[in-house]
Design an enzyme around this catalytic site. Structure first.
Site, PDB file in Angstrom:
ATOM      1  N   LYS A   1       0.842  -1.428  -0.039  1.00 46.27           N
ATOM      2  CA  LYS A   1       0.182   0.107  -0.061  1.00 46.27           C
ATOM      3  C   LYS A   1       0.780   1.001   0.175  1.00 46.27           C
ATOM      4  O   LYS A   1       0.724   2.258  -0.246  1.00 46.27           O
ATOM      5  CB  LYS A   1      -0.691  -0.200   1.325  1.00 46.27           C
ATOM      6  CG  LYS A   1      -1.987  -0.624   1.373  1.00 46.27           C
ATOM      7  CD  LYS A   1      -2.594  -1.551   1.338  1.00 46.27           C
ATOM      8  CE  LYS A   1      -2.502  -2.612  -0.065  1.00 46.27           C
ATOM      9  NZ  LYS A   1      -2.503  -4.117  -0.406  1.00 46.27           N
TER      10      LYS A   1
ATOM     11  N   ALA B   1      -3.126 -13.044 -13.406  1.00 48.77           N
ATOM     12  CA  ALA B   1      -3.944 -12.125 -12.622  1.00 48.77           C
ATOM     13  C   ALA B   1      -4.820 -11.629 -11.826  1.00 48.77           C
ATOM     14  O   ALA B   1      -6.005 -11.408 -10.960  1.00 48.77           O
ATOM     15  CB  ALA B   1      -4.580 -11.103 -13.503  1.00 48.77           C
TER      16      ALA B   1
ATOM     17  N   HIS C   1     -23.336  15.247   2.627  1.00 47.52           N
ATOM     18  CA  HIS C   1     -23.028  15.932   1.187  1.00 47.52           C
ATOM     19  C   HIS C   1     -22.389  16.399   0.756  1.00 47.52           C
ATOM     20  O   HIS C   1     -22.424  17.187   1.896  1.00 47.52           O
ATOM     21  CB  HIS C   1     -24.360  16.444   0.398  1.00 47.52           C
ATOM     22  CG  HIS C   1     -24.239  16.320  -0.623  1.00 47.52           C
ATOM     23  ND1 HIS C   1     -24.603  15.826  -2.239  1.00 47.52           N
ATOM     24  CD2 HIS C   1     -24.196  17.949  -1.624  1.00 47.52           C
ATOM     25  CE1 HIS C   1     -24.047  16.886  -2.969  1.00 47.52           C
ATOM     26  NE2 HIS C   1     -24.213  18.185  -2.199  1.00 47.52           N
TER      27      HIS C   1
HETATM   28  P1  FAD Z   1       2.105 -14.366   8.203  1.00 48.33           P
HETATM   29  O1  FAD Z   1       1.449 -12.987   8.558  1.00 48.33           O
HETATM   30  O2  FAD Z   1       2.461 -15.045   7.121  1.00 48.33           O
HETATM   31  O3  FAD Z   1       2.494 -14.489   9.287  1.00 48.33           O
HETATM   32  C1  FAD Z   1       3.170 -15.510   9.364  1.00 48.33           C
HETATM   33  C2  FAD Z   1       4.402 -14.870  11.067  1.00 48.33           C
HETATM   34  O4  FAD Z   1       4.649 -15.932  11.250  1.00 48.33           O
HETATM   35  C3  FAD Z   1       5.491 -15.030   9.984  1.00 48.33           C
HETATM   36  O5  FAD Z   1       6.195 -13.581  10.537  1.00 48.33           O
HETATM   37  C4  FAD Z   1       7.094 -15.555  10.134  1.00 48.33           C
HETATM   38  O6  FAD Z   1       8.603 -15.531  10.283  1.00 48.33           O
HETATM   39  C5  FAD Z   1       6.516 -16.381  11.316  1.00 48.33           C
HETATM   40  N1  FAD Z   1       6.587 -17.973  11.932  1.00 48.33           N
HETATM   41  C6  FAD Z   1       6.430 -18.922  10.681  1.00 48.33           C
HETATM   42  N2  FAD Z   1       6.842 -19.863  11.189  1.00 48.33           N
HETATM   43  C7  FAD Z   1       7.637 -19.678  12.737  1.00 48.33           C
HETATM   44  C8  FAD Z   1       8.288 -20.611  13.411  1.00 48.33           C
HETATM   45  N3  FAD Z   1       7.783 -22.018  13.014  1.00 48.33           N
HETATM   46  N4  FAD Z   1       8.600 -19.930  14.217  1.00 48.33           N
HETATM   47  C9  FAD Z   1       8.642 -18.801  14.876  1.00 48.33           C
HETATM   48  N5  FAD Z   1       7.637 -17.800  13.287  1.00 48.33           N
HETATM   49  C10 FAD Z   1       7.724 -18.821  12.694  1.00 48.33           C
HETATM   50  N6  FAD Z   1      -4.447  -9.041   3.173  1.00 48.33           N
HETATM   51  C11 FAD Z   1      -5.514  -8.244   3.132  1.00 48.33           C
HETATM   52  O7  FAD Z   1      -6.258  -8.301   3.930  1.00 48.33           O
HETATM   53  N7  FAD Z   1      -5.254  -6.594   2.636  1.00 48.33           N
HETATM   54  C12 FAD Z   1      -3.919  -6.307   2.044  1.00 48.33           C
HETATM   55  O8  FAD Z   1      -4.152  -5.449   1.094  1.00 48.33           O
HETATM   56  C13 FAD Z   1      -2.849  -7.366   1.641  1.00 48.33           C
HETATM   57  N8  FAD Z   1      -2.101  -7.276   1.173  1.00 48.33           N
HETATM   58  C14 FAD Z   1      -0.995  -8.222   0.597  1.00 48.33           C
HETATM   59  C15 FAD Z   1       0.337  -8.100  -0.285  1.00 48.33           C
HETATM   60  C16 FAD Z   1       0.456  -8.975  -0.832  1.00 48.33           C
HETATM   61  C17 FAD Z   1       2.368  -9.187  -1.548  1.00 48.33           C
HETATM   62  C18 FAD Z   1       0.766 -10.414  -0.135  1.00 48.33           C
HETATM   63  C19 FAD Z   1       2.571 -11.162  -0.332  1.00 48.33           C
HETATM   64  C20 FAD Z   1       0.120 -10.642   0.742  1.00 48.33           C
HETATM   65  C21 FAD Z   1      -1.109  -9.381   1.243  1.00 48.33           C
HETATM   66  N9  FAD Z   1      -2.344  -9.588   1.944  1.00 48.33           N
HETATM   67  C22 FAD Z   1      -2.977  -8.433   2.815  1.00 48.33           C
HETATM   68  C23 FAD Z   1      -2.242 -10.858   2.529  1.00 48.33           C
HETATM   69  C24 FAD Z   1      -1.952 -10.908   4.225  1.00 48.33           C
HETATM   70  O9  FAD Z   1      -0.317 -10.575   4.309  1.00 48.33           O
HETATM   71  C25 FAD Z   1      -1.790 -12.645   4.955  1.00 48.33           C
HETATM   72  O10 FAD Z   1      -2.814 -12.592   4.961  1.00 48.33           O
HETATM   73  C26 FAD Z   1      -1.863 -12.242   6.336  1.00 48.33           C
HETATM   74  O11 FAD Z   1      -0.183 -11.723   6.662  1.00 48.33           O
HETATM   75  C27 FAD Z   1      -1.685 -12.910   7.011  1.00 48.33           C
HETATM   76  O12 FAD Z   1      -1.068 -13.628   8.273  1.00 48.33           O
HETATM   77  P2  FAD Z   1      -0.926 -14.245   9.570  1.00 48.33           P
HETATM   78  O13 FAD Z   1      -0.549 -14.128  10.885  1.00 48.33           O
HETATM   79  O14 FAD Z   1      -1.772 -15.582   9.163  1.00 48.33           O
HETATM   80  O15 FAD Z   1       0.629 -15.098   8.597  1.00 48.33           O
HETATM   81  P1  NAI Z   2      -4.657 -14.396  -6.519  1.00 50.29           P
HETATM   82  O1  NAI Z   2      -5.063 -16.139  -5.609  1.00 50.29           O
HETATM   83  O2  NAI Z   2      -5.664 -13.752  -5.725  1.00 50.29           O
HETATM   84  O3  NAI Z   2      -4.414 -14.629  -7.577  1.00 50.29           O
HETATM   85  C1  NAI Z   2      -3.699 -15.658  -8.770  1.00 50.29           C
HETATM   86  C2  NAI Z   2      -4.435 -16.023  -9.738  1.00 50.29           C
HETATM   87  O4  NAI Z   2      -3.314 -16.479  -9.860  1.00 50.29           O
HETATM   88  C3  NAI Z   2      -5.075 -16.735  -9.639  1.00 50.29           C
HETATM   89  O5  NAI Z   2      -6.316 -15.927 -10.862  1.00 50.29           O
HETATM   90  C4  NAI Z   2      -4.828 -17.689 -10.334  1.00 50.29           C
HETATM   91  O6  NAI Z   2      -6.270 -17.839 -11.662  1.00 50.29           O
HETATM   92  C5  NAI Z   2      -4.012 -17.745 -11.155  1.00 50.29           C
HETATM   93  N1  NAI Z   2      -2.645 -18.819 -11.543  1.00 50.29           N
HETATM   94  C6  NAI Z   2      -2.676 -19.358 -10.729  1.00 50.29           C
HETATM   95  N2  NAI Z   2      -1.769 -20.948 -11.570  1.00 50.29           N
HETATM   96  C7  NAI Z   2      -1.196 -20.302 -13.035  1.00 50.29           C
HETATM   97  C8  NAI Z   2      -0.631 -20.607 -14.083  1.00 50.29           C
HETATM   98  N3  NAI Z   2       0.022 -21.740 -13.729  1.00 50.29           N
HETATM   99  N4  NAI Z   2      -0.395 -19.325 -15.135  1.00 50.29           N
HETATM  100  C9  NAI Z   2      -1.162 -18.790 -14.828  1.00 50.29           C
HETATM  101  N5  NAI Z   2      -1.835 -18.151 -13.863  1.00 50.29           N
HETATM  102  C10 NAI Z   2      -2.182 -18.759 -12.340  1.00 50.29           C
HETATM  103  O7  NAI Z   2      -3.237 -14.633  -5.336  1.00 50.29           O
HETATM  104  P2  NAI Z   2      -2.182 -14.128  -5.520  1.00 50.29           P
HETATM  105  O8  NAI Z   2      -2.537 -12.310  -6.397  1.00 50.29           O
HETATM  106  O9  NAI Z   2      -0.701 -14.870  -5.213  1.00 50.29           O
HETATM  107  O10 NAI Z   2      -1.808 -13.276  -3.765  1.00 50.29           O
HETATM  108  C11 NAI Z   2      -2.032 -14.421  -2.644  1.00 50.29           C
HETATM  109  C12 NAI Z   2      -2.970 -14.100  -1.393  1.00 50.29           C
HETATM  110  O11 NAI Z   2      -2.361 -12.404  -1.220  1.00 50.29           O
HETATM  111  C13 NAI Z   2      -4.280 -13.963  -2.418  1.00 50.29           C
HETATM  112  O12 NAI Z   2      -5.115 -15.118  -1.750  1.00 50.29           O
HETATM  113  C14 NAI Z   2      -4.664 -12.533  -1.282  1.00 50.29           C
HETATM  114  O13 NAI Z   2      -6.052 -12.769  -0.683  1.00 50.29           O
HETATM  115  C15 NAI Z   2      -3.886 -11.636  -0.559  1.00 50.29           C
HETATM  116  N6  NAI Z   2      -3.541 -10.905  -0.889  1.00 50.29           N
HETATM  117  C16 NAI Z   2      -4.809  -9.629  -0.554  1.00 50.29           C
HETATM  118  C17 NAI Z   2      -4.517  -8.768  -0.963  1.00 50.29           C
HETATM  119  C18 NAI Z   2      -5.393  -7.810  -0.646  1.00 50.29           C
HETATM  120  O14 NAI Z   2      -6.816  -7.852   0.067  1.00 50.29           O
HETATM  121  N7  NAI Z   2      -5.548  -6.826  -0.897  1.00 50.29           N
HETATM  122  C19 NAI Z   2      -3.526  -8.345  -1.936  1.00 50.29           C
HETATM  123  C20 NAI Z   2      -2.307  -9.076  -2.041  1.00 50.29           C
HETATM  124  C21 NAI Z   2      -2.308 -10.488  -1.369  1.00 50.29           C
END
Ligand code: FAD
Ligand code: NAI
Length: 475
Positions: free
Chosen positions: A58, A191, A454
Site C-alpha cells: 500500500k 492476474a 453531502h
Molecule cells: P503471516 O503474516 O504470514 O505471519 C506469520 C509469521 O509467522 C511470520 O512473521 C513468520 O516469520 C512467522 N513464523 C512462521 N513459522 C514460524 C516459526 N516456526 N517460528 C516463529 N515464527 C514463525 N491481506 C489483506 O487483508 N489486505 C491486503 O492489502 C493484503 N495485501 C497483501 C499484499 C501482498 C503482497 C501479500 C503477499 C499479502 C497481502 N495480504 C493482504 C495477505 C496478508 O498478508 C496475509 O493474509 C496475512 O499476513 C496472514 O497473516 P498470518 O498472521 O496468518 O501470517
Molecule cells: P490470487 O489467488 O489472488 O491470484 C492468483 C492468480 O494466479 C489467480 O487468478 C490464478 O488463476 C492465477 N494462476 C494460478 N496458477 C497459474 C498459472 N500456472 N499460470 C497463470 N496463472 C495462474 O493469489 P496472489 O495474487 O498470489 O495473492 C496471494 C494471496 O494474498 C491472495 O489469497 C490474497 O488474498 C492475498 N492478498 C491480498 C491482498 C488484498 O487483500 N488487497 C493483496 C495481495 C495479496
C-alpha cells in the site's frame, strides 16, 4: 528451567500478534515467538502483512499513484508541473520506513500488553504433563511450556514448478516490492490480487507490464460486472492482460526472462521481459514447526486442519490465519485471533465468514462483501440489483475520479442485503458501510433511509440502495 505461559503464540503476523494481545488483555500470561528479521538481524514482527505484504504494497501503491497523478492528471486541475523525476531509492526507502514503524509499533504493543516476545523459530518439542514444550531457536534460545499453543505461522509464495524465486529475475511479492530500478518490461504470471496491485505499481512508475492469467475469466472471484469494468479500465491504463493462457517452460538469462505460452485461441506465444513476478497464490507455512514430532494434522494441501473454532487435532493446540482454511487476508487472520483468544478465556468469540470484505487496491479500487450475481444465480436465490455510477456522484466529479459504480444485491422478498460490489474511488473505505449493514442483517431500504453526508462518495452507496427499489434521486 522452562518458562511457563498460559498461551504461547507461534508467529507474530496479524493472526498471531493480535491473538497474543487479546489473550493478554483477558488476563492470561502470553508469549509470542516470531522468526522474521530485518536485514541487520533485528526482530521484525508483523509477518507477511507488515514486512512484504499489505503495508509495503500500500505504501508503494500510494507513492506510485502520486507519480501517476502528477504526470498525467494534475494538468486537468490547472496545475502544470515541469521536470518531474523519480527517485526510486527514496520511494522504496519511504516504504521501508513505513514497514519499520509498524514493526516497532508491534514491539511497543507487546510491551504495553505484557506479552513476552521471543525472536526466533518456535517448534513443538513434546507434550508433557499439563502442557506443550515449545523450543525457541535463533536469536533467542529458550524452552517454554504452554497450556495452550496458537499456531499462526502464515503462508509463503507459491512458485511455478521448476522455477524457484531468485528475487532478481524471478520475483515473489518480496522481490517485487524492492526492485532496485524500474524494469523496462515486466511480466506478471497470475492476474490475482498481487499481480494487479504490484503490476499497477510498476506500470505507474514506467514499466511496460504484461499480465498472463490461466483462468479464462478475468477476476473470476469478483462479480463479473465489476470484473469487466476492471479489465476495461486497467487495460486502458496500459496493463496488457491476457486470460486463458497456459505457461510453458520459462527460460532465464542474466539479462531477461522468456515465457513461452499458449494463448486463449491455442496459438503459441512468447513474452520476453526484464523481470517476472510470479503471483499464482500462496501456500501454508509449517516448515520447521515440528508438525511430525507431535502429529499435528495437515490436509492434502498442507493447511493445518481446524474446526470452526480453530481447534486442531491436538489438545489445546489451535491455529489461525493463512495457515488454516479460508481467505488469506490479514483482517480474517486478526478476527480469528481475537475470537480464539476469547474462546480460550471461556468466552464465545466467533468469526462471521459471510461478512469478510475483499479489497483490491488498484485504481480504481475494487471491494466487495457477500455474494455476487454469479453465486446468487447458481444458488437459485431470487434477488434484486441496484446500481449507481460514480459519474453521477458530485464528490466523485469534484475529485475528478468518476470511474465505476456501486452495486447492491438484495433478497427479492425480504430486501435483506446479500452482497455489495464496488469499483471506484475509495471503494476500500466505502465497503465498511455494507459490512456493517450485512452484519446487522439490514435491508437495502435501511441504507436508503440513512442520512449520508453531502457531498461524499458514500452517497453512491445510498443511491445504489435506492436503485434496488428503482427510485434513485440523482440518476
Ligand atoms: P503471516 O503474516 O504470514 O505471519 C506469520 C509469521 O509467522 C511470520 O512473521 C513468520 O516469520 C512467522 N513464523 C512462521 N513459522 C514460524 C516459526 N516456526 N517460528 C516463529 N515464527 C514463525 N491481506 C489483506 O487483508 N489486505 C491486503 O492489502 C493484503 N495485501 C497483501 C499484499 C501482498 C503482497 C501479500 C503477499 C499479502 C497481502 N495480504 C493482504 C495477505 C496478508 O498478508 C496475509 O493474509 C496475512 O499476513 C496472514 O497473516 P498470518 O498472521 O496468518 O501470517
Ligand atoms: P490470487 O489467488 O489472488 O491470484 C492468483 C492468480 O494466479 C489467480 O487468478 C490464478 O488463476 C492465477 N494462476 C494460478 N496458477 C497459474 C498459472 N500456472 N499460470 C497463470 N496463472 C495462474 O493469489 P496472489 O495474487 O498470489 O495473492 C496471494 C494471496 O494474498 C491472495 O489469497 C490474497 O488474498 C492475498 N492478498 C491480498 C491482498 C488484498 O487483500 N488487497 C493483496 C495481495 C495479496
Amino acid at each position: 528451567m522452562a518458562k511457563q505461559f498460559d498461551v504461547v503464540v507461534i508467529g507474530a503476523g496479524p493472526g498471531g500478534y493480535i491473538a497474543a494481545i487479546r489473550a493478554a488483555q483477558l488476563g492470561m500470561s502470553v508469549a509470542c515467538i516470531d522468526a522474521w528479521s530485518t536485514a541487520d538481524g533485528k526482530p521484525a514482527p508483523g509477518g507477511t502483512c507488515t514486512n512484504v505484504g499489505c503495508i509495503p504494497s500500500k505504501a508503494l501503491l500510494q507513492s506510485s499513484e502520486h507519480y501517476e497523478q502528477v504526470n498525467h492528471h494534475f494538468s486537468e486541475h490547472g496545475i502544470e508541473v515541469k521536470g518531474v523525476s523519480l527517485k526510486l531509492d527514496k520511494l522504496v526507502g519511504r516504504k521501508n520506513a513505513v514497514v519499520k514503524q509498524n514493526n516497532e509499533g508491534i514491539l511497543y504493543l507487546f510491551k504495553k500488553n505484557k506479552v513476552t516476545f521471543f525472536h526466533g523459530k518456535g517448534s513443538f518439542a513434546a507434550y508433557v504433563d499439563g502442557g506443550w514444550n515449545i523450543k525457541v531457536s535463533g536469536a533467542s534460545e529458550e524452552n517454554l511450556v504452554a497450556k495452550h499453543v496458537i499456531v499462526a505461522t502464515g503462508s509463503s509464495p507459491r512458485a511455478l514448478p521448476g522455477l524457484p524465486f531468485d528475487e532478481k529475475k524471478i520475483l515473489s511479492n518480496d522481490g517485487a516490492l524492492s526492485l532496485p530500478s524500474v524494469p523496462k518490461t515486466l511480466g506478471v504470471i497470475g492476474a490475482g490480487v498481487i499481480g494487479l496491485e504490484l503490476g499497477s505499481v510498476w506500470r505507474r512508475l514506467g514499466a511496460e507490464v504484461t499480465v498472463l492469467e490461466a483462468m479464462p475469466d478475468f477476476l473470476a472471484v469478483a462479480d463479473q460486472q465489476v470484473a469487466k469494468e476492471a479489465l476495461k479500465v486497467l487495460t486502458k491504463q496500459g496493463l496488457k492482460i491476457s486470460t486463458g493462457v497456459k505457461i510453458g517452460e520459462v527460460k532465464t538469462t542474466a539479462k531477461s526472462v522468456t515465457v513461452p505460452y499458449t494463448d486463449a485461441s491455442g496459438a503459441e506465444q512468447s513474452l520476453t521481459v526484464d523481470s517476472l513476478i510470479v503471483s499464482i497464490g500462496r501456500v501454508p507455512h509449517t516448515e520447521g514447526l515440528g508438525v511430525e514430532t507431535v502429529g499435528l494434522k495437515l490436509d492434502e494441501r498442507g493447511f493445518i486442519v481446524v474446526d470452526d473454532d480453530c481447534k486442531t487435532n491436538l489438545p489445546n493446540v489451535w491455529a489461525v490465519g493463512d495457515v488454516v482454511r479460508g481467505p488469506m487476508l490479514a483482517h480474517k487472520a486478526e478476527e480469528e485471533g481475537v475470537a480464539l483468544a476469547e474462546r480460550i478465556a471461556g468466552q464465545h468469540g466467533h468469526v462471521n465468514f459471510a461478512t469478510i470484505p475483499s479489497v483490491i487496491y488498484t485504481s480504481p479500487e475494487i471491494a466487495w462483501v457477500g455474494r455476487n450475481e454469479q453465486q446468487l444465480k447458481t444458488a437459485g436465490v431470487d434477488y434484486k440489483a441496484g446500481s449507481f455510477p460514480f459519474l453521477a456522484n458530485g464528490r466523485a466529479r469534484a475529485l475528478g475520479d468518476t470511474t465505476g459504480f456501486v452495486k447492491i444485491l438484495a433478497d427479492a422478498k425480504t430486501d435483506e442485503v446479500l452482497g455489495v460490489h464496488i469499483i471506484g474511488p475509495m471503494a476500500s473505505e466505502l465497503i465498511s458501510e455494507a459490512v456493517t449493514i450485512m452484519e446487522f442483517r439490514g435491508a437495502a431500504e435501511d441504507i436508503a433511509r440513512i442520512c449520508h453526508a453531502h457531498p461524499t462518495l458514500s452517497e453512491a452507496v445510498k443511491e445504489a440502495a435506492l436503485a434496488v427499489d428503482k427510485r434513485t434521486l440523482n440518476f
